[in-house]
Scaffold this motif. Structure first.
Motif, PDB file in Angstrom:
ATOM      1  N   ALA A 111     -21.987  -3.297  17.806  1.00 46.11           N
ATOM      2  CA  ALA A 111     -20.702  -3.173  17.095  1.00 46.11           C
ATOM      3  C   ALA A 111     -20.119  -4.550  16.799  1.00 46.11           C
ATOM      4  CB  ALA A 111     -19.727  -2.355  17.951  1.00 46.11           C
ATOM      5  N   ARG A 112     -20.208  -5.464  17.774  1.00 46.82           N
ATOM      6  CA  ARG A 112     -19.692  -6.824  17.535  1.00 46.82           C
ATOM      7  C   ARG A 112     -20.480  -7.519  16.442  1.00 46.82           C
ATOM      8  NH1 ARG A 112     -19.614  -9.422  23.421  1.00 46.82           N
ATOM      9  NH2 ARG A 112     -19.508 -11.343  22.182  1.00 46.82           N
ATOM     10  N   ALA A 113     -21.803  -7.323  16.444  1.00 43.36           N
ATOM     11  CA  ALA A 113     -22.641  -7.961  15.427  1.00 43.36           C
ATOM     12  C   ALA A 113     -22.343  -7.407  14.043  1.00 43.36           C
ATOM     13  CB  ALA A 113     -24.113  -7.755  15.781  1.00 43.36           C
ATOM     14  N   ALA A 114     -22.157  -6.083  13.979  1.00 44.04           N
ATOM     15  CA  ALA A 114     -21.854  -5.467  12.682  1.00 44.04           C
ATOM     16  C   ALA A 114     -20.536  -5.991  12.141  1.00 44.04           C
ATOM     17  CB  ALA A 114     -21.811  -3.952  12.834  1.00 44.04           C
ATOM     18  N   GLU A 115     -19.559  -6.157  13.024  1.00 41.56           N
ATOM     19  CA  GLU A 115     -18.253  -6.670  12.610  1.00 41.56           C
ATOM     20  C   GLU A 115     -18.365  -8.098  12.081  1.00 41.56           C
ATOM     21  OE1 GLU A 115     -13.849  -7.405  14.629  1.00 41.56           O
ATOM     22  OE2 GLU A 115     -15.364  -6.238  15.668  1.00 41.56           O
ATOM     23  N   ALA A 116     -19.305  -8.884  12.690  1.00 37.77           N
ATOM     24  CA  ALA A 116     -19.480 -10.277  12.276  1.00 37.77           C
ATOM     25  C   ALA A 116     -20.468 -10.422  11.122  1.00 37.77           C
ATOM     26  CB  ALA A 116     -19.981 -11.096  13.467  1.00 37.77           C
ATOM     27  N   GLY A 117     -21.099  -9.319  10.701  1.00 39.55           N
ATOM     28  CA  GLY A 117     -22.041  -9.380   9.588  1.00 39.55           C
ATOM     29  C   GLY A 117     -23.393  -9.962   9.962  1.00 39.55           C
ATOM     30  N   SER A 118     -23.806  -9.885  11.242  1.00 38.35           N
ATOM     31  CA  SER A 118     -25.085 -10.449  11.681  1.00 38.35           C
ATOM     32  C   SER A 118     -26.250  -9.593  11.205  1.00 38.35           C
ATOM     33  CB  SER A 118     -25.114 -10.550  13.204  1.00 38.35           C
ATOM     34  OG  SER A 118     -26.409 -10.884  13.644  1.00 38.35           O
ATOM     35  N   ASN A 119     -27.326 -10.258  10.733  1.00 33.84           N
ATOM     36  CA  ASN A 119     -28.518  -9.549  10.282  1.00 33.84           C
ATOM     37  C   ASN A 119     -29.421  -9.131  11.432  1.00 33.84           C
ATOM     38  OD1 ASN A 119     -27.796  -9.887   7.557  1.00 33.84           O
ATOM     39  ND2 ASN A 119     -28.710 -11.937   7.528  1.00 33.84           N
ATOM     40  N   ALA A 120     -29.158  -9.658  12.623  1.00 34.84           N
ATOM     41  CA  ALA A 120     -30.060  -9.408  13.753  1.00 34.84           C
ATOM     42  C   ALA A 120     -29.684  -8.158  14.540  1.00 34.84           C
ATOM     43  CB  ALA A 120     -30.075 -10.614  14.691  1.00 34.84           C
ATOM     44  N   ALA A 121     -28.565  -7.516  14.190  1.00 36.32           N
ATOM     45  CA  ALA A 121     -28.095  -6.383  14.976  1.00 36.32           C
ATOM     46  C   ALA A 121     -29.121  -5.253  15.012  1.00 36.32           C
ATOM     47  CB  ALA A 121     -26.763  -5.884  14.434  1.00 36.32           C
ATOM     48  N   GLN A 122     -29.735  -4.966  13.859  1.00 36.91           N
ATOM     49  CA  GLN A 122     -30.682  -3.869  13.791  1.00 36.91           C
ATOM     50  C   GLN A 122     -31.902  -4.131  14.670  1.00 36.91           C
ATOM     51  OE1 GLN A 122     -29.806  -1.079  12.386  1.00 36.91           O
ATOM     52  NE2 GLN A 122     -31.696  -0.081  13.057  1.00 36.91           N
ATOM     53  N   ALA A 123     -32.368  -5.379  14.646  1.00 31.71           N
ATOM     54  CA  ALA A 123     -33.525  -5.733  15.487  1.00 31.71           C
ATOM     55  C   ALA A 123     -33.196  -5.567  16.958  1.00 31.71           C
ATOM     56  CB  ALA A 123     -33.962  -7.168  15.204  1.00 31.71           C
ATOM     57  N   LEU A 124     -31.989  -5.974  17.351  1.00 30.80           N
ATOM     58  CA  LEU A 124     -31.592  -5.818  18.748  1.00 30.80           C
ATOM     59  C   LEU A 124     -31.510  -4.338  19.117  1.00 30.80           C
ATOM     60  CD1 LEU A 124     -30.575  -7.112  21.392  1.00 30.80           C
ATOM     61  CD2 LEU A 124     -28.255  -6.920  20.466  1.00 30.80           C
ATOM     62  N   LYS A 125     -30.988  -3.543  18.212  1.00 23.88           N
ATOM     63  CA  LYS A 125     -30.863  -2.104  18.480  1.00 23.88           C
ATOM     64  C   LYS A 125     -32.231  -1.467  18.673  1.00 23.88           C
ATOM     65  CE  LYS A 125     -28.288   1.922  16.850  1.00 23.88           C
ATOM     66  NZ  LYS A 125     -27.389   2.430  15.793  1.00 23.88           N
ATOM     67  N   GLN A 126     -33.207  -1.904  17.859  1.00 25.14           N
ATOM     68  CA  GLN A 126     -34.562  -1.348  17.967  1.00 25.14           C
ATOM     69  C   GLN A 126     -35.238  -1.762  19.272  1.00 25.14           C
ATOM     70  OE1 GLN A 126     -36.466  -2.681  14.390  1.00 25.14           O
ATOM     71  NE2 GLN A 126     -35.612  -1.031  13.137  1.00 25.14           N
ATOM     72  N   VAL A 127     -35.045  -3.002  19.674  1.00 21.45           N
ATOM     73  CA  VAL A 127     -35.688  -3.481  20.901  1.00 21.45           C
ATOM     74  C   VAL A 127     -35.011  -2.885  22.132  1.00 21.45           C
ATOM     75  CG1 VAL A 127     -36.069  -5.541  22.330  1.00 21.45           C
ATOM     76  CG2 VAL A 127     -36.541  -5.604  19.886  1.00 21.45           C
ATOM     77  N   GLY A 128     -33.665  -2.781  22.096  1.00 15.04           N
ATOM     78  CA  GLY A 128     -32.932  -2.210  23.217  1.00 15.04           C
ATOM     79  C   GLY A 128     -32.927  -3.121  24.440  1.00 15.04           C
ATOM     80  N   VAL A 129     -32.302  -2.619  25.493  1.00 12.74           N
ATOM     81  CA  VAL A 129     -32.280  -3.369  26.757  1.00 12.74           C
ATOM     82  C   VAL A 129     -33.535  -2.973  27.545  1.00 12.74           C
ATOM     83  CG1 VAL A 129     -31.011  -3.851  28.863  1.00 12.74           C
ATOM     84  CG2 VAL A 129     -29.768  -3.356  26.753  1.00 12.74           C
ATOM     85  N   PRO A 130     -34.429  -3.908  27.813  1.00 15.10           N
ATOM     86  CA  PRO A 130     -35.715  -3.550  28.439  1.00 15.10           C
ATOM     87  C   PRO A 130     -35.569  -3.040  29.870  1.00 15.10           C
ATOM     88  CG  PRO A 130     -35.477  -5.931  28.283  1.00 15.10           C
ATOM     89  CD  PRO A 130     -34.333  -5.345  27.522  1.00 15.10           C
ATOM     90  N   THR A 131     -36.439  -2.104  30.220  1.00 15.22           N
ATOM     91  CA  THR A 131     -36.524  -1.618  31.602  1.00 15.22           C
ATOM     92  C   THR A 131     -37.635  -2.376  32.322  1.00 15.22           C
ATOM     93  OG1 THR A 131     -38.209   0.048  31.122  1.00 15.22           O
ATOM     94  CG2 THR A 131     -35.902   0.678  30.799  1.00 15.22           C
ATOM     95  N   ARG A 132     -37.874  -1.968  33.567  1.00 23.40           N
ATOM     96  CA  ARG A 132     -38.943  -2.608  34.329  1.00 23.40           C
ATOM     97  C   ARG A 132     -40.327  -2.253  33.800  1.00 23.40           C
ATOM     98  NH1 ARG A 132     -37.466  -2.840  40.739  1.00 23.40           N
ATOM     99  NH2 ARG A 132     -35.517  -3.991  40.557  1.00 23.40           N
ATOM    100  N   ARG A 133     -40.413  -1.264  32.902  1.00 25.01           N
ATOM    101  CA  ARG A 133     -41.718  -0.944  32.308  1.00 25.01           C
ATOM    102  C   ARG A 133     -42.182  -2.035  31.341  1.00 25.01           C
ATOM    103  NH1 ARG A 133     -43.557   4.311  32.818  1.00 25.01           N
ATOM    104  NH2 ARG A 133     -42.123   5.744  33.863  1.00 25.01           N
ATOM    105  N   VAL A 134     -41.258  -2.869  30.900  1.00 25.33           N
ATOM    106  CA  VAL A 134     -41.619  -4.023  30.077  1.00 25.33           C
ATOM    107  C   VAL A 134     -42.065  -5.131  31.021  1.00 25.33           C
ATOM    108  CG1 VAL A 134     -40.795  -5.717  28.409  1.00 25.33           C
ATOM    109  CG2 VAL A 134     -39.972  -3.351  28.310  1.00 25.33           C
ATOM    110  N   GLU A 135     -43.310  -5.582  30.875  1.00 24.05           N
ATOM    111  CA  GLU A 135     -43.893  -6.485  31.864  1.00 24.05           C
ATOM    112  C   GLU A 135     -43.040  -7.731  32.115  1.00 24.05           C
ATOM    113  OE1 GLU A 135     -47.907  -7.520  31.030  1.00 24.05           O
ATOM    114  OE2 GLU A 135     -48.096  -8.861  32.752  1.00 24.05           O
ATOM    115  N   ALA A 136     -42.476  -8.280  31.041  1.00 21.64           N
ATOM    116  CA  ALA A 136     -41.709  -9.518  31.188  1.00 21.64           C
ATOM    117  C   ALA A 136     -40.455  -9.326  32.039  1.00 21.64           C
ATOM    118  CB  ALA A 136     -41.329 -10.058  29.818  1.00 21.64           C
TER     119      ALA A 136
END
Length: 399
Positions: free
Chosen positions: A17-42
């Motif tokens: 929501a903050r990114a959309a308000e600021a007009g950031s192009n990266a918001a969609q990419a962040l939404k797709q990646v999400g907050v990783p769980t422990r199943r993500v090796e890194a």
């Protein structure tokens, strides 16, 4: 959403929501990646649930008096330039004479998919963009990140370019008050024969979260020499991705972690040998007490073209409590056949004979343990060439 991202993440919704308000192009990419769980090796050893559950708001401007009070608590050098950022905004900027504010942005590096980077891409609106002219020594620049407040987040992106033969010593300090999330990012380009010394202290509030990412690309005969003292934060991760892009480049990624209470500190690195005749060195030592958790993840990748690579990596941990934990994951991935690479990891407790020796000579128990812990860390701290900065690290560790 997949089972590799956390469900119902208030933090992600707030960030988007903050990114959309600021007009950031990266918001969609962040939404797709999400907050990783422990199943993500890194992120296997560093759970982000506590970050995900908070709807972080933008950090408001800090009053000048609050900034001054915080600065007085920090181990800072008396000389050189200084750039202070408070809650993600510039507060005091006094750059050395040879540091130029550059209008040319360095190219973004291949860091797509990393959560910390995407978060920074989405929300960072400020930071230094500096260039050191060819052949010049810009001396010492102190970079301070202060954050204060509750359930607020700050995101800074600094870009540093050293032209051929240039040099700079960067001393970075991160600190604050309250429960906050800070997400600093440094993008570094070191040209041929240039040298960047980067010494960092992370001493955030015990309730804070710190997700830092450093990317460095080093050209021929250039050097990126870094040292991190990780000693604060409820959860803190310092991540480095360094590429040795041309022959005879050199990278050092050293550090010390001191973790107590129920805190977690993570030092993660990825060193990519992409050219022949390069060398990399990494020594990380971690001291853990009470129920502290430490994480070390270090990977060295050697391309087929990178013949005559010399890579060394060592991770050592000292456990002062039965409840303390260390997760260590050193990795070598080598495609060249004429290389010299090694890695190692050790975990141990204090030497009882040494402790008995000190006690038998009248040294109190706590003081004796302190002497042995300090001796364990000194080998790593000796890797900091600058004597003044090494003393500041020791002072910070003692506080």
């Amino acid at each position: 959403m997949t089972d590799t991202t956390l469900p119902a993440a208030p933090a992600l919704d707030a960030f988007v929501a903050r990114a959309a308000e600021a007009g950031s192009n990266a918001a969609q990419a962040l939404k797709q990646v999400g907050v990783p769980t422990r199943r993500v090796e890194a992120w296997c050893y560093t759970p982000l649930r506590a970050i995900s559950d908070v709807a972080w708001s933008a950090a408001p401007a800090l009053e000048t008096e609050v900034v001054s009070e915080l600065l007085q608590t920090l181990p800072l050098p008396e000389s050189g330039g200084k750039a202070v950022f408070a809650n993600g905004k510039p507060a005091q900027i006094e750059l050395p004479a040879l540091v130029q504010v550059s209008k040319t942005q360095p190219a973004e590096r291949d860091a797509a998919g990393r959560f910390s980077v995407l978060l920074n891409d989405t929300l960072a609106t400020d930071g230094l963009s500096i260039r050191i002219p060819a052949g010049e020594d810009a001396g010492l620049l102190t970079l301070v990140h202060l954050t204060a407040g509750n359930d607020v987040s700050a995101h800074l992106h600094h870009r540093i370019v050293l032209e051929a033969g240039a040099s700079l010593t960067l001393y970075e300090v991160n600190a604050g008050n309250g429960r906050y999330l800070t997400n600093p990012r440094l993008s570094i380009d070191v040209a041929q024969g240039a040298k960047l010394r980067h010494v960092k202290i992370q001493r955030e509030s015990v309730d804070a979260f710190h997700l830092a990412f450093v990317s460095a690309v080093v050209s021929g005969k250039g050097s990126y020499d870094s040292f991190t003292l990780n000693q604060g934060g409820a959860l803190a991760r310092h991540e480095v991705a360094a590429t040795l892009a041309e022959s005879h480049a050199e990278v050092h990624v050293n550090g010390v972690q001191s973790v107590d209470g129920q805190r977690l500190n993570d030092l993660t690195s990825f060193i990519h040998h992409a050219a022949p005749d390069c060398n990399s060195r990494q020594t990380v030592k971690t001291v853990l007490s009470e129920a502290g958790q430490g994480v070390f993840q270090g990977k060295i990748l050697v391309d087929r073209i990178a013949q005559k690579t010399d890579g060394y990596q060592m991770n050592q941990a000292l456990l002062l409590s039965e409840k303390a934990q260390i997760n260590s994951k050193p990795e070598l991935e080598i495609y060249a056949d004429d290389v010299k690479c090694s890695h190692g990891a050790t975990v141990g407790a204090l030497d009882e004979e040494q402790l008995f020796y000190l006690r038998s000579r009248g040294v109190p128990a706590d003081e004796a343990r302190g002497i042995l812990v300090r001796a364990f860390l000194l080998d790593a701290l000796e890797l900091v060439e600058d004597e003044t900065l090494r003393e500041l690290l020791l002072r910070s560790f003692a506080q």
